[in-house]
Design a protein around this motif. Structure first.
Motif, PDB file in Angstrom:
ATOM      1  N   PRO A 166       0.839  -1.206   0.000  1.00 18.69           N
ATOM      2  CA  PRO A 166       0.000   0.000   0.000  1.00 18.69           C
ATOM      3  C   PRO A 166       0.868   1.248   0.000  1.00 18.69           C
ATOM      4  CG  PRO A 166       0.071  -0.961   2.182  1.00 18.69           C
ATOM      5  CD  PRO A 166       0.800  -1.916   1.283  1.00 18.69           C
ATOM      6  N   ALA A 167       0.264   2.360  -0.321  1.00 21.78           N
ATOM      7  CA  ALA A 167       1.032   3.613  -0.396  1.00 21.78           C
ATOM      8  C   ALA A 167       1.630   3.996   0.947  1.00 21.78           C
ATOM      9  CB  ALA A 167       0.129   4.733  -0.905  1.00 21.78           C
ATOM     10  N   GLU A 185       3.420  -0.566   8.998  1.00 19.92           N
ATOM     11  CA  GLU A 185       2.536   0.592   8.854  1.00 19.92           C
ATOM     12  C   GLU A 185       1.200   0.199   8.212  1.00 19.92           C
ATOM     13  OE1 GLU A 185       3.153   3.175  10.462  1.00 19.92           O
ATOM     14  OE2 GLU A 185       5.289   3.005  10.837  1.00 19.92           O
ATOM     15  N   GLY A 186       0.787   0.901   7.157  1.00 21.33           N
ATOM     16  CA  GLY A 186      -0.523   0.674   6.549  1.00 21.33           C
ATOM     17  C   GLY A 186      -0.718  -0.713   5.981  1.00 21.33           C
ATOM     18  N   ALA A 187       0.360  -1.462   5.771  1.00 26.05           N
ATOM     19  CA  ALA A 187       0.203  -2.835   5.286  1.00 26.05           C
ATOM     20  C   ALA A 187      -0.524  -3.698   6.310  1.00 26.05           C
ATOM     21  CB  ALA A 187       1.572  -3.438   4.961  1.00 26.05           C
ATOM     22  N   GLU A 260      -8.011  10.649   9.129  1.00 23.68           N
ATOM     23  CA  GLU A 260      -7.972   9.573   8.137  1.00 23.68           C
ATOM     24  C   GLU A 260      -7.100  10.024   6.970  1.00 23.68           C
ATOM     25  OE1 GLU A 260     -11.966   7.620   7.663  1.00 23.68           O
ATOM     26  OE2 GLU A 260     -12.513   9.278   8.999  1.00 23.68           O
ATOM     27  N   ARG A 261      -5.929   9.415   6.843  1.00 21.59           N
ATOM     28  CA  ARG A 261      -4.919   9.944   5.934  1.00 21.59           C
ATOM     29  C   ARG A 261      -5.208   9.657   4.470  1.00 21.59           C
ATOM     30  NH1 ARG A 261      -0.982   6.227   9.412  1.00 21.59           N
ATOM     31  NH2 ARG A 261      -0.936   4.308   8.192  1.00 21.59           N
ATOM     32  N   ASP A 262      -6.228   8.851   4.163  1.00 18.35           N
ATOM     33  CA  ASP A 262      -6.628   8.672   2.767  1.00 18.35           C
ATOM     34  C   ASP A 262      -7.731   9.645   2.378  1.00 18.35           C
ATOM     35  OD1 ASP A 262      -8.519   7.530   4.406  1.00 18.35           O
ATOM     36  OD2 ASP A 262      -8.839   5.756   3.147  1.00 18.35           O
ATOM     37  N   ARG A 263      -8.053  10.587   3.297  1.00 19.15           N
ATOM     38  CA  ARG A 263      -9.037  11.624   3.014  1.00 19.15           C
ATOM     39  C   ARG A 263      -8.386  12.986   3.249  1.00 19.15           C
ATOM     40  NH1 ARG A 263     -14.047  10.817   6.651  1.00 19.15           N
ATOM     41  NH2 ARG A 263     -15.014  12.231   5.147  1.00 19.15           N
ATOM     42  N   GLY A 264      -9.082  14.034   2.866  1.00 22.46           N
ATOM     43  CA  GLY A 264      -8.552  15.375   3.022  1.00 22.46           C
ATOM     44  C   GLY A 264      -9.418  16.219   3.938  1.00 22.46           C
ATOM     45  N   ILE A 324       8.307   7.550   4.887  1.00 26.63           N
ATOM     46  CA  ILE A 324       6.983   7.782   4.315  1.00 26.63           C
ATOM     47  C   ILE A 324       6.353   9.003   4.964  1.00 26.63           C
ATOM     48  CG2 ILE A 324       4.675   6.833   3.939  1.00 26.63           C
ATOM     49  CD1 ILE A 324       5.828   4.051   4.159  1.00 26.63           C
ATOM     50  N   SER A 325       5.896   9.925   4.129  1.00 26.93           N
ATOM     51  CA  SER A 325       5.085  11.042   4.609  1.00 26.93           C
ATOM     52  C   SER A 325       3.625  10.653   4.393  1.00 26.93           C
ATOM     53  CB  SER A 325       5.414  12.329   3.840  1.00 26.93           C
ATOM     54  OG  SER A 325       6.733  12.751   4.104  1.00 26.93           O
TER      55      SER A 325
END
Length: 557
Positions: A166-167, A185-187, A260-264, A324-325
């Motif tokens: 994942p990113a 992390e996100g994995a 939620e880091r996949d949102r803005g 990773i940022s």
């Protein structure tokens, strides 16, 4: 003047400055009504006054933890808990024992394994397969930035050699690309769709278990660094509200709503609505939601902390990896400026020097756009901070949130982190002394269950930069040490400031809540290298004794 409880016979640390001697603290109801000379206090006391003889111990404001995950810690203590593991073999033994004791659990869940117990910080699926081959097992690392899974869990999640990273994370892989068993992390989120979710009852029991343990360590308030949204934050707001409704939440809590880091910025109205609902409840003095937690980067030991210079490989050569940022800098600046304008506090996880710089840039832009505010934004962890950036905390009015316990040489740091950072980076590890000298306001927290929540254990290392019995030199040099007054201030009035509770907690003053801790022996009478010997004897909350070590039990309320 009627006095319900009178503390005499010991030094008083009032939340700042050197301790007072020859003074007593008088309490009526849930408030401190005076700090006065002992003779004067004794004359005012009556036959109904309860006298607490400190017997040379130190009376301090109750500790407050500025970055903690109490519900995670409580829940994990009720699951497969590996925090006491001494090595890889012991961790596997504990997994086997837990599985045998819980034969009907469909998944084995838990946490607490230490990266330095495994080659490269990455345990393999085969280790668990050898003892639990028939049920999925998923265990978070001690620092909660990596997950360890067996083959059954990997297959249940549908993961294979073709599954991309994942990113925001990385999968450790075998030679053919199949997941090796560690997910950074996100994995680790790749299992979310299939693993059982914690029940509301388990989450609630975890909160009450954590509260009991933390009160015994002198902690009377905290900032929960992950509530709401997904992952460990799921169900936490409801647990706190249930505890309030049932009269079981004894401490005061600030809940940091997870970004939620996949949102803005579109998620901001939801967070404001939660904050406002809490304020309207009438119980926000016990639990409030005026903070947002933004995780800017990962951790250095798995090379996901965001760094200005790249990580090196095992041969000392530069790689292309800067970590990773998790939040793009432009989004970070926009979000922080918007949150600041709305009166929200931002709590940053910022561990690498690039993450720290990005967070400071965001706070600086918010100040420039909105003008001064009472946001009390704070950056937690601060493992590596560029020398040019330590003065920026005071300039941006950003609080340095210190995890003092980590500021010492230990195996995970010395084997998994330092060798892979640039030459000289060891001198920039946890630069607490620089932050203090450059005028930063300091708060303190533990990040429990990543490491112990014990404030006195952390203060020992904050003052010495050396763990008890550790023969290594002070990490990053003696100039990064804090004096005892500064360390205690960070853990009391410093965190009270961050939590917007410095008007009634964090100090021993007339009118303040009687949230107090008795520490013996008095740490100011110990040599720095002996500070670890100090222990919490009693904890008082709202004028009532909530814990007493001498009785080996928690005092019912």
């Amino acid at each position: 003047m009627h006095i319900d409880v009178l503390f005499t016979g010991g030094a008083i640390f009032a939340g700042a400055g050197e301790p007072l001697h020859g003074y007593a603290v008088a309490v009526t109801g849930n408030r401190i009504i005076g700090v006065m000379p002992e003779a004067e206090a004794q004359a005012l006391a009556s036959s109904g006054t309860r006298r607490v003889d400190l017997a040379g111990a130190l009376l301090s404001p109750g500790f407050q933890d500025a970055h903690i995950h109490p519900i995670s810690g409580g829940v994990e203590s009720l699951q497969c808990d590996l925090t006491a593991s001494t090595d890889a073999t012991d961790a596997v033994r504990r997994i086997a024992a837990y599985a045998a004791a819980a034969p009907t659990e469909p998944w084995i869940l838990g946490a607490g394994w230490s990266m330095d117990h495994f080659a490269g910080g990455a345990p393999t699926r085969a280790l668990i397969d050898a003892v639990v081959p028939d049920r999925p097992v998923l265990l978070m690392s001690r620092d909660h930035h990596s997950a360890w899974a067996n083959t059954a869990a990997i297959r249940a999640a549908g993961l294979s050699a073709e599954t991309p990273d994942p990113a925001d994370g990385r999968i450790e892989r075998e030679a053919d690309g199949f997941p090796a068993g560690t997910f950074h992390e996100g994995a680790g989120d790749l299992f979310d769709a299939v693993k059982p979710q914690n029940s509301a009852d388990l989450i609630y029991r975890g909160l009450l278990r954590a509260q009991e343990d933390l009160i015994a360590q002198g902690i009377t308030g905290w900032q929960d660094a992950w509530v709401g949204a997904d992952g460990p934050g799921t169900g936490t707001i409801e647990a706190y509200e249930r505890a309030i409704a049932e009269g079981q939440l004894l401490v005061h809590v600030v809940g940091a709503q997870w970004w939620e880091r996949d949102r803005g910025v579109e998620q901001i109205p939801e967070k404001l609505a939660r904050r406002d609902a809490r304020l309207a409840s009438g119980t926000a003095d016990r639990f409030e939601l005026g903070t947002v937690k933004m995780m800017v980067d990962g951790v250095a030991e798995n090379h996901t902390a965001s760094m200005i210079a790249p990580y090196r490989d095992a041969q000392g050569h530069d790689t292309c990896n800067h970590g990773i940022s998790f939040v793009e800098p432009a989004v970070l600046r926009e979000a922080v400026t918007t949150l600041d304008a709305a009166g929200m506090q931002v709590h940053f996880h910022a561990l690498g020097d690039r993450a720290v710089r990005d967070a400071l840039d965001a706070v600086t832009e918010a100040r420039a756009t909105n003008g001064p505010s009472d946001g009390r934004h704070h950056l937690a962890h601060l493992q590596v901070v560029a020398e040019a950036d330590t003065p920026r905390f005071a300039l941006a009015d950003a609080v340095a949130n210190l995890q003092m316990l980590w500021a010492t040489h230990e195996e995970q740091l010395d084997t998994l982190t330092i060798p892979f950072l640039q030459e000289g980076a060891v001198q920039r590890q946890y630069p607490f002394g620089d932050l203090q000298r450059d005028g930063a306001r300091l708060a303190a927290g533990s990040d429990w269950p990543v490491s112990t929540a014990d404030p006195l254990a952390a203060i020992h290392i904050g003052v010495t930069r050396v763990g008890p019995g550790n023969g290594t030199p002070p990490l990053a040099g003696e100039h990064q040490r804090l004096d005892l007054v500064t360390a205690l201030t960070a853990y009391t009035s410093g965190t009270a400031y961050v939590n917007h509770r410095d008007h009634d907690t964090g100090f021993i003053r007339a009118g303040y809540l009687a949230n107090l801790v008795v520490i013996e022996p008095n740490p100011f009478e110990l040599a720095p290298e002996d500070l670890y010997q100090a222990r919490v004897r009693e904890t008082w909350i709202d004028g009532s004794r909530a814990y007493a070590r001498s009785e080996s039990l928690r005092i019912p309320r």
